[in-house]
Design an enzyme around this catalytic site. Structure first.
Site, short mmCIF file in Angstrom:
data_model
loop_
_atom_site.label_atom_id
_atom_site.label_comp_id
_atom_site.label_asym_id
_atom_site.label_seq_id
_atom_site.Cartn_x
_atom_site.Cartn_y
_atom_site.Cartn_z
N SER A 145 0.87 -1.17 0.00
CA SER A 145 0.00 0.00 0.00
C SER A 145 0.91 1.22 0.00
O SER A 145 2.08 1.12 0.39
CB SER A 145 -0.86 0.01 1.27
OG SER A 145 -1.46 1.28 1.49
N TYR A 158 -2.37 -1.17 10.70
CA TYR A 158 -2.26 -1.30 9.25
C TYR A 158 -0.91 -0.80 8.76
O TYR A 158 -0.22 -1.48 7.99
CB TYR A 158 -3.39 -0.50 8.59
CG TYR A 158 -3.42 -0.58 7.09
CD1 TYR A 158 -4.02 -1.67 6.46
CD2 TYR A 158 -2.88 0.42 6.29
CE1 TYR A 158 -4.06 -1.76 5.08
CE2 TYR A 158 -2.92 0.34 4.91
CZ TYR A 158 -3.52 -0.75 4.31
OH TYR A 158 -3.54 -0.83 2.94
N LYS A 162 2.01 -2.96 6.89
CA LYS A 162 2.38 -2.66 5.50
C LYS A 162 3.84 -2.23 5.37
O LYS A 162 4.51 -2.55 4.38
CB LYS A 162 1.45 -1.62 4.91
CG LYS A 162 0.01 -2.11 4.74
CD LYS A 162 -0.06 -3.36 3.85
CE LYS A 162 -1.49 -3.78 3.56
NZ LYS A 162 -1.54 -4.96 2.66
#
Length: 274
Positions: A145, A158, A162
């Site tokens: 991402s 998150y 990532k």
């Protein structure tokens, strides 16, 4: 790897029940590939498989929780038993979480890390030795991402996962170059793509405003089918960095490079939503 050379070969896609994974599965099928679909949501997975089969695709659907190493081993065994090879592996399954770090429930934090980061590791562990035993060219893509290079408060589970996927992918790229040079490795770093990721994120009283903001934002994003085309175009070019929104990526990467290179405080270039 030319896209026309993928006809009759096999793609494995995790997180295939919706979003980018669903789009990638659909695009792989349009290229004439055999498609192995994996997702923890069996009902969504079945719906995608039925759609692709109705269009004439060869499809194997394997409900899989990527947090479970044995389950991912079983996915690999099923793929090879059915089709005998894997040419494209897309480690794509992912979850989002919102809230100040200290307010995120421990089990929610662990689930995000386990799906987003350990899920990629499990995919690599289960498939790389098998792909490496095949001398034909193949390609692994790990979905990261733009969050993998950005500073993202209130999405810390998150972001941490990532950033981990980014480091893992760069390391595995070098390892495959040494041990299995026929395996190309890429990181897919999408920006704003209209997926379910914020619809599926747990919403707590203190995160309702953030959830509403991001759900509204993401609905305006690129479609998963458009993102999937860019993904496969990147595979065809043998890109390491496969991007959906190059300008956004460059902006975030430049800010991150300045923070690191100039040893700035994290808020020096932070604009509130990054």
């Amino acid at each position: 790897m030319r896209l026309e050379d993928l006809r009759g070969r096999t793609a494995v896609v995790t997180g295939a029940g919706s979003g980018i994974g669903e789009g990638a599965a659909r695009y792989a099928a349009s290229l004439g590939m055999n498609v192995v679909l994996a997702d923890v949501a069996a009902e969504r997975l079945g719906a995608v498989a039925a759609e692709l089969r109705a269009g004439g695709a060869a499809v194997l659907a394997v409900p899989t929780d990527v947090r479970d190493a044995a389950a991912v081993d079983a996915l690999a065994e099923a793929a090879y038993a059915e089709y005998g090879e894997v040419t494209v592996l897309l480690n794509n399954a992912g979850l989002e979480s919102l809230g100040f770090t200290w307010e995120v429930p421990a089990d929610e934090w662990r689930r995000v890390i386990d799906v987003n980061l350990l899920g990629v590791f499990h995919g690599l562990r289960s498939f790389v030795p098998r792909m490496g035993a095949d001398p034909r060219p193949s390609h692994i893509v790990n979905t990261c991402s733009v969050g993998g290079i950005a500073i993202t408060p209130r999405m810390t589970a998150y972001a941490a996962s990532k950033h981990g996927v980014q480091a893992l992918t760069e390391s595995v790229y070098l390892e495959c170059a040494e041990a299995f040079p026929q395996i190309a490795v890429s990181v897919f770093s999408p920006g704003q793509v209209a997926t379910r990721i914020f619809e599926d994120a747990p919403v707590h009283e203190q995160t309702a405003d953030d959830a509403g903001f991001w759900r509204d934002q993401i609905r305006e994003g690129m479609t998963p089918d458009e993102a999937a085309k860019l993904l496969f175009d990147g595979i065809a070019r043998d890109d390491f960095w496969i991007l959906t929104h190059p300008e956004a990526f460059e902006r975030l990467a430049s800010k991150r490079a300045r923070v690191l290179g100039e040893k700035l405080r994290p808020d020096a270039l932070f604009d509130g939503r990054n």
